[in-house]
Motif scaffolding. Structure first.
Motif, PDB file in Angstrom:
ATOM      1  N   ASP A  58       8.603 -13.014  10.982  1.00 18.01           N
ATOM      2  CA  ASP A  58       9.593 -12.547  10.005  1.00 18.01           C
ATOM      3  C   ASP A  58       8.983 -12.419   8.608  1.00 18.01           C
ATOM      4  OD1 ASP A  58       9.445 -15.405  10.008  1.00 18.01           O
ATOM      5  OD2 ASP A  58      11.361 -15.527   8.934  1.00 18.01           O
ATOM      6  N   LYS A  59       8.071 -13.301   8.260  1.00 14.10           N
ATOM      7  CA  LYS A  59       7.386 -13.218   6.958  1.00 14.10           C
ATOM      8  C   LYS A  59       6.457 -12.005   6.927  1.00 14.10           C
ATOM      9  CE  LYS A  59       8.917 -17.126   5.273  1.00 14.10           C
ATOM     10  NZ  LYS A  59       9.925 -17.145   4.233  1.00 14.10           N
ATOM     11  N   LEU A  60       5.804 -11.741   8.039  1.00 17.73           N
ATOM     12  CA  LEU A  60       4.908 -10.593   8.136  1.00 17.73           C
ATOM     13  C   LEU A  60       5.702  -9.289   8.019  1.00 17.73           C
ATOM     14  CD1 LEU A  60       1.935 -10.006   8.433  1.00 17.73           C
ATOM     15  CD2 LEU A  60       2.228 -10.014  10.911  1.00 17.73           C
ATOM     16  N   GLU A  61       6.862  -9.243   8.628  1.00 19.88           N
ATOM     17  CA  GLU A  61       7.722  -8.053   8.531  1.00 19.88           C
ATOM     18  C   GLU A  61       8.140  -7.810   7.084  1.00 19.88           C
ATOM     19  OE1 GLU A  61       9.298  -4.659   9.656  1.00 19.88           O
ATOM     20  OE2 GLU A  61       8.231  -5.957  11.037  1.00 19.88           O
ATOM     21  N   ILE A  62       8.467  -8.877   6.360  1.00 17.54           N
ATOM     22  CA  ILE A  62       8.821  -8.756   4.943  1.00 17.54           C
ATOM     23  C   ILE A  62       7.622  -8.221   4.153  1.00 17.54           C
ATOM     24  CG2 ILE A  62       9.402 -10.059   2.842  1.00 17.54           C
ATOM     25  CD1 ILE A  62      11.076 -11.925   4.725  1.00 17.54           C
ATOM     26  N   PHE A  63       6.439  -8.741   4.444  1.00 15.19           N
ATOM     27  CA  PHE A  63       5.227  -8.269   3.776  1.00 15.19           C
ATOM     28  C   PHE A  63       5.045  -6.771   3.989  1.00 15.19           C
ATOM     29  CE2 PHE A  63       0.741  -7.092   4.197  1.00 15.19           C
ATOM     30  CZ  PHE A  63       0.308  -7.310   2.892  1.00 15.19           C
ATOM     31  N   TYR A  64       5.183  -6.319   5.244  1.00 15.95           N
ATOM     32  CA  TYR A  64       5.009  -4.898   5.550  1.00 15.95           C
ATOM     33  C   TYR A  64       6.048  -4.042   4.820  1.00 15.95           C
ATOM     34  CZ  TYR A  64       1.800  -6.227   9.332  1.00 15.95           C
ATOM     35  OH  TYR A  64       0.760  -6.725  10.064  1.00 15.95           O
ATOM     36  N   GLU A  65       7.286  -4.510   4.770  1.00 13.45           N
ATOM     37  CA  GLU A  65       8.342  -3.777   4.075  1.00 13.45           C
ATOM     38  C   GLU A  65       8.043  -3.668   2.581  1.00 13.45           C
ATOM     39  OE1 GLU A  65      12.141  -5.589   4.925  1.00 13.45           O
ATOM     40  OE2 GLU A  65      11.874  -5.313   7.092  1.00 13.45           O
ATOM     41  N   VAL A  66       7.627  -4.773   1.978  1.00 14.90           N
ATOM     42  CA  VAL A  66       7.306  -4.782   0.552  1.00 14.90           C
ATOM     43  C   VAL A  66       6.090  -3.901   0.276  1.00 14.90           C
ATOM     44  CG1 VAL A  66       6.536  -6.228  -1.388  1.00 14.90           C
ATOM     45  CG2 VAL A  66       8.390  -7.009   0.095  1.00 14.90           C
ATOM     46  N   ALA A  67       5.067  -3.989   1.109  1.00 16.79           N
ATOM     47  CA  ALA A  67       3.873  -3.167   0.930  1.00 16.79           C
ATOM     48  C   ALA A  67       4.229  -1.683   1.011  1.00 16.79           C
ATOM     49  CB  ALA A  67       2.810  -3.525   1.977  1.00 16.79           C
ATOM     50  N   GLN A  68       5.080  -1.306   1.965  1.00 11.28           N
ATOM     51  CA  GLN A  68       5.492   0.093   2.090  1.00 11.28           C
ATOM     52  C   GLN A  68       6.270   0.549   0.858  1.00 11.28           C
ATOM     53  OE1 GLN A  68       4.567   2.378   4.515  1.00 11.28           O
ATOM     54  NE2 GLN A  68       5.391   3.687   2.929  1.00 11.28           N
ATOM     55  N   LYS A  69       7.133  -0.299   0.339  1.00  4.72           N
ATOM     56  CA  LYS A  69       7.903   0.042  -0.862  1.00  4.72           C
ATOM     57  C   LYS A  69       6.966   0.195  -2.067  1.00  4.72           C
ATOM     58  CE  LYS A  69      11.576   0.738  -3.326  1.00  4.72           C
ATOM     59  NZ  LYS A  69      12.120   2.070  -3.392  1.00  4.72           N
ATOM     60  N   LEU A  70       5.962  -0.679  -2.176  1.00  3.63           N
ATOM     61  CA  LEU A  70       4.982  -0.557  -3.250  1.00  3.63           C
ATOM     62  C   LEU A  70       4.262   0.781  -3.163  1.00  3.63           C
ATOM     63  CD1 LEU A  70       3.452  -4.156  -3.189  1.00  3.63           C
ATOM     64  CD2 LEU A  70       4.837  -3.178  -5.022  1.00  3.63           C
ATOM     65  N   MET A  71       3.850   1.178  -1.942  1.00  5.19           N
ATOM     66  CA  MET A  71       3.173   2.466  -1.761  1.00  5.19           C
ATOM     67  C   MET A  71       4.079   3.623  -2.180  1.00  5.19           C
ATOM     68  SD  MET A  71       0.036   2.230  -0.841  1.00  5.19           S
ATOM     69  CE  MET A  71      -0.302   3.849  -0.205  1.00  5.19           C
ATOM     70  N   THR A  72       5.327   3.575  -1.740  1.00  5.96           N
ATOM     71  CA  THR A  72       6.293   4.607  -2.097  1.00  5.96           C
ATOM     72  C   THR A  72       6.461   4.698  -3.605  1.00  5.96           C
ATOM     73  OG1 THR A  72       7.467   4.284  -0.011  1.00  5.96           O
ATOM     74  CG2 THR A  72       8.683   5.396  -1.781  1.00  5.96           C
ATOM     75  N   ASN A  73       6.594   3.560  -4.259  1.00  6.58           N
ATOM     76  CA  ASN A  73       6.757   3.531  -5.715  1.00  6.58           C
ATOM     77  C   ASN A  73       5.532   4.078  -6.431  1.00  6.58           C
ATOM     78  OD1 ASN A  73       9.291   2.416  -5.406  1.00  6.58           O
ATOM     79  ND2 ASN A  73       8.654   0.344  -5.924  1.00  6.58           N
ATOM     80  N   MET A  74       4.338   3.772  -5.930  1.00  4.51           N
ATOM     81  CA  MET A  74       3.114   4.243  -6.584  1.00  4.51           C
ATOM     82  C   MET A  74       2.891   5.739  -6.380  1.00  4.51           C
ATOM     83  SD  MET A  74       0.364   1.150  -6.282  1.00  4.51           S
ATOM     84  CE  MET A  74       0.659   0.674  -4.595  1.00  4.51           C
ATOM     85  N   GLU A  75       3.425   6.286  -5.308  1.00  2.00           N
ATOM     86  CA  GLU A  75       3.269   7.709  -5.036  1.00  2.00           C
ATOM     87  C   GLU A  75       4.204   8.567  -5.858  1.00  2.00           C
ATOM     88  OE1 GLU A  75       3.620   7.773  -0.787  1.00  2.00           O
ATOM     89  OE2 GLU A  75       1.533   7.136  -0.508  1.00  2.00           O
ATOM     90  N   ARG A  76       5.186   7.950  -6.507  1.00  2.00           N
ATOM     91  CA  ARG A  76       6.131   8.712  -7.338  1.00  2.00           C
ATOM     92  C   ARG A  76       5.503   9.136  -8.627  1.00  2.00           C
ATOM     93  NH1 ARG A  76      11.132   5.539  -8.520  1.00  2.00           N
ATOM     94  NH2 ARG A  76      10.216   3.716  -7.616  1.00  2.00           N
TER      95      ARG A  76
END
Length: 155
Positions: free
Chosen positions: A137-155
């Motif tokens: 569950d912690k790893l899933e949170i990490f992946y979700e946060v990492a994906q959101k960071l990528m999305t935010n940086m691509e804007r």
């Protein structure tokens, strides 16, 4: 958390995202090189490993320098240098595309395929060891946060 805290210069910076990412990248690169040396892959850099893995998984598709630039989010000049070195080491070959002499399709050589397979096995083992003790569950949170960071940086 100590490893993350140690990647920064002072206590005020210990939770700065850039410092944490830099520390993780450095530690991952160091671990990759150590594991690579242990299995006889001391000539393979982290980026070479990623590109060979990418080419291996996309063997049935046309891959060009522009594809790698885009999918890895790296500059043309950087990709040119990396591909030239990989070609010199015998991992890849560049083939002219019919109808456009300027366009070169990139593919793995037999040596590149063998190295990609060996590198993947090494990375799988390495990932198992670095994920040890992390709850799913912690790893899933990490992946979700990492994906959101990528999305935010691509804007």
């Amino acid at each position: 958390m100590d490893e993350i805290n140690n990647c920064c210069d002072d206590g005020a910076e210990k939770y700065k995202l850039g410092s944490i990412i830099r520390g993780l990248h450095g530690a991952f690169s160091k671990k990759f090189m150590a594991c690579g040396m242990a299995v006889g892959l001391d000539e393979v850099t982290l980026m070479h490993g990623w590109i060979m893995g990418y080419l291996y998984h996309n063997q049935g598709k046309a891959v060009y320098q522009k594809t790698i630039e885009s999918d890895f989010n790296i500059r043309r000049s950087t990709v040119t240098t990396i591909l030239q070195l990989m070609e010199k080491k015998g991992y890849i070959k560049r083939s002219a595309v019919e109808g456009d002499a300027r366009l070169k399709q990139i593919s793995l050589t037999e040596q590149g395929r063998a190295t990609a397979i060996k590198t993947k096995a090494m990375i799988d083992g390495m990932e198992s060891s670095i994920l040890e003790g992390i709850a799913p569950d912690k790893l899933e949170i990490f992946y979700e946060v990492a994906q959101k960071l990528m999305t935010n940086m691509e804007r």
